[in-house]
Design a protein around this motif. Structure first.
Motif: not given
Length: 388
Positions: A271-272, A277, A279, A327-328, A371, A374, A383-384
């Motif tokens: 997922n990532i 990104v 985090i 982002d996450y 968020y 996901i 969470y995204k």
């Protein structure tokens, strides 16, 4: 080697997250190793490496010099004075010059004071000289500190036979524990205990052989037995008192690989993409794949629309600087709640720090504003950031 393996603070440190301070275990071991082998240039190099570990440990380098002054070999005075001067010089350079470029406040453009690394001292230096000594009694005689002192001294039940000079090197680390009013600094998992491990273990191997011979005592058997007792009483792990009491994070189960961890690791990879990104991860939820990322912050730092937790690309010039927004976000409610690097003082099955626990729960609730979840599995969630 047996003493090192059974020394209970090491077990706590092994279950805790990594800090630069843990390098002290290697450097202090090499210092004593080369001291015994009479390889003094390598010994001095290791003392210098100790000062490079972190600014406060220039104090350990100074006390290594004091230890050498009390040692008995040809050039001990020269080497001791050299390390004392080197320690003070490093202290001055690191704190008044180098720190200026690194100790920046994440939230504002403020450059912190030269002594930022010493804010563990009573109430962050905010006391007057008189208030410092008035508060000194309250700071020193806290329950948790008394327990740590008792448990560490319990190692030395055979103290009449011990050469205590190596303990000099542990004094700065012990001082950081005893003079701090920050709970995270006088816990068994405190990174500052790293500076205690090798001096204490080394001390346990240095005896007055004449006294032992007279009393006809097998001191090695007493040491090992005592270390086992202390490990049971004060340590974690599958053979500890805490394990038999059923404390989940200290039972034998934590040493056995679980399918849950494999599922979580797989979900993170699927997922990532860690390239480019940002985090924000719960402090005790950091898997190897995530650690490869370049911009990782402890939850809830960098969470969108949390003004007190904003992070900027350039702390020197906030105006026009890019704001970091996660982002996450990674959360695991099966683990101890953490805000930044502060836990909730987890004991058995409950949190003792309700402020941290409640703030942690609140931040999770407001995640849904910006968020989407996901992935969710057994208390773990990814969470995204929403496309808004």
């Amino acid at each position: 080697g047996i003493i090192y393996i059974l020394f209970f603070p090491l077990w706590h440190l092994n279950l805790f997250d990594f800090h630069f301070e843990h390098l002290l275990i290697l450097f202090t071991f090499l210092f004593f190793y080369f001291f015994d082998k009479r390889k003094y240039l390598l010994m001095l190099l290791c003392a210098f490496l100790v000062s490079l570990t972190k600014e406060p440990y220039t104090l350990i380098t100074i006390f290594m010099g004091i230890f050498l002054l009390f040692s008995n070999y040809k050039n001990n005075v020269i080497h001791g004075i050299f390390l004392i001067i080197l320690g003070f010089f490093s202290f001055f350079i690191f704190n008044f010059f180098i720190n200026e470029y690194y100790e920046l406040n994440f939230v504002s453009s403020e450059v912190l004071s030269p002594f930022t690394s010493y804010l563990w001292i009573i109430n962050n230096f905010n006391l007057s000289f008189t208030e410092f000594f008035i508060n000194l009694f309250d700071v020193l005689f806290q329950k948790d500190k008394i327990i740590i002192v008792f448990s560490l001294l319990a190692i030395f039940l055979y103290f009449p036979f011990i050469n205590f000079k190596p303990i000099l090197i542990a004094l700065p680390s012990l001082g950081m524990i005893f003079l701090s009013d920050h709970g995270g600094y006088f816990d068994y998992t405190s990174q500052y205990l790293s500076g205690v491990v090798i001096p204490f273990c080394y001390c346990l191997t240095k005896f007055d052989l004449n006294k032992i011979k007279i009393l006809n005592i097998k001191i090695s058997n007493i040491i090992i037995l005592n270390c086992l007792v202390c490990l049971f009483l004060f340590g974690p792990g599958p053979f500890s008192r805490l394990s038999f009491m059923g404390v989940e994070r200290f039972t034998h189960d934590i040493y056995i690989p679980k399918e849950r961890n494999n599922i979580i690791k797989s979900a993170i990879k699927n997922n990532i993409s860690i390239d480019n990104v940002i985090i924000s991860s719960q402090n005790n939820v950091l898997y190897p794949y995530i650690a490869q990322g370049k911009r990782i912050f402890p939850f809830p730092m960098a969470m969108k629309e949390n003004p007190s937790l904003k992070v900027y690309a350039n702390s020197n010039n906030i105006e026009g600087s890019e704001e970091f927004i996660a982002d996450y976000i990674l959360i695991d409610t099966k683990k101890e709640p953490f805000l930044y690097d502060v836990g909730c003082d987890f004991e058995l099955t409950r949190c003792n720090n309700k402020e941290v626990e409640n703030s942690f729960i609140y931040n999770i609730k407001i995640l849904n504003d910006h968020y989407n979840s996901i992935f969710t599995y057994d208390g773990f969630s990814i969470y995204k950031l929403k496309n808004e």
